[in-house]
Design an enzyme around this catalytic site. Structure first.
Site, PDB file in Angstrom:
ATOM      1  N   HIS A 121       0.808  -1.215   0.000  1.00  0.00           N
ATOM      2  CA  HIS A 121       0.000   0.000   0.000  1.00  0.00           C
ATOM      3  C   HIS A 121       0.844   1.269   0.000  1.00  0.00           C
ATOM      4  CE1 HIS A 121       0.793   0.571   4.345  1.00  0.00           C
ATOM      5  NE2 HIS A 121       0.679  -0.741   4.418  1.00  0.00           N
ATOM      6  N   ASP A 122       0.427   2.215  -0.818  1.00  0.00           N
ATOM      7  CA  ASP A 122       0.992   3.561  -0.886  1.00  0.00           C
ATOM      8  C   ASP A 122       2.392   3.623  -1.484  1.00  0.00           C
ATOM      9  OD1 ASP A 122      -1.221   5.069   0.555  1.00  0.00           O
ATOM     10  OD2 ASP A 122      -0.673   3.612   2.087  1.00  0.00           O
ATOM     11  N   GLY A 139       5.010  -1.157   2.786  1.00  0.00           N
ATOM     12  CA  GLY A 139       4.195   0.025   2.554  1.00  0.00           C
ATOM     13  C   GLY A 139       4.980   1.310   2.501  1.00  0.00           C
TER      14      GLY A 139
END
Length: 262
Positions: A121-122, A139
């Site tokens: 994520h991200d 992440g």
């Protein structure tokens, strides 16, 4: 003739260009957009609020746009954005972003992503990168253009990897890697400048020499980081042909959040 295999499941709300190919048993969710001439192989799942550009190739068994592996995620409509002309090999996993960061995971253009790669994520990945088999990003990792991650390289959350950097096989990376620097080992250590990569990309000999001098100021001249920054600022002024590249190194040192590999 339909470009979607009869066994594939494509939600009616999904927005696919008429030239998109979808292989057998693949699943495309309702909030997915896919651009022209992209090929989705068999047994691929693309879900979430995911936007994919043109001329991409997804090989079999990848999971694209699934929920982030983050306990703080509570179903917010975060996103995944994939650019153009990317090759994504088997068993890759790209997750959505989270509201704790930019809310979007991004992959740029012209990237070569080998099998079993994970983009958490991200993550923000630039263009023209190469990820070898089993390279893993936790992440919030940032990867600059033209960077190369070798097989089984693992990157700690929030790390940054600069443009044209090279991360060696089985490297455990817990700090930032400045542009042009080659790192390897567990824990990672700086091993020099990615000279071969720079030659392949058309860097001139004076530019490479200037980058090597900047590298020595950071890693070989027994300078503190602040002293190294001052040395790079002077080198930038003295080497106009390489000023942009030394400036990129200087800017990176100023933005490193986890400290640099040294």
């Amino acid at each position: 003739m339909s470009m979607i295999h009869p066994t594939a499941i494509v939600d009616p709300k999904a927005q696919l260009d008429s030239t998109v190919e979808v292989g057998a048993y693949s699943i495309i969710g309702p909030n997915v957009q896919i651009g022209a001439r992209t090929v989705v192989g068999p047994h691929v799942v693309i879900e979430g609020h995911t936007t994919i550009g043109e001329d991409n190739k997804f090989f079999q068994f990848s999971s694209i746009g699934a929920a982030p592996q983050d306990k703080k995620w509570a179903g917010e409509p975060t996103r995944l954005e994939v650019g153009h002309r990317n090759t994504v090999r088997e068993f890759c996993t790209f997750n959505l972003g989270t509201t704790q960061d930019k809310g979007v995971t991004r992959l740029g253009n012209d990237n070569w992503i080998s099998a079993y790669v994970h983009l958490a994520h991200d993550c923000q990945v630039g263009s023209n990168t190469i990820f070898s088999n089993n390279a893993q990003l936790a992440g919030h990792v940032e990867v600059g253009d033209w960077a190369i991650l070798s097989g089984y390289a693992g990157v700690h959350q929030f790390c940054k990897i600069g443009a044209h950097a090279f991360v060696g096989m089985y490297t455990s990376l817990t700090q930032d890697v400045p542009p042009f620097v080659l790192v390897s080992g567990n824990p990672a250590g700086a091993r020099g400048v990615n000279i071969e990569g720079l030659k392949r990309r058309g860097f001139t000999r004076p530019q490479i020499d200037a980058i090597r001098a900047a590298y020595k100021s950071i890693y070989r001249n027994n300078l503190t980081l602040d002293e190294a920054k001052a040395a790079l600022a002077q080198q930038q002024a003295d080497a106009p042909d390489a000023a942009q590249h030394i400036g990129a190194m200087l800017d990176f040192l100023g933005s490193a959040t986890r400290g640099i590999v040294r």
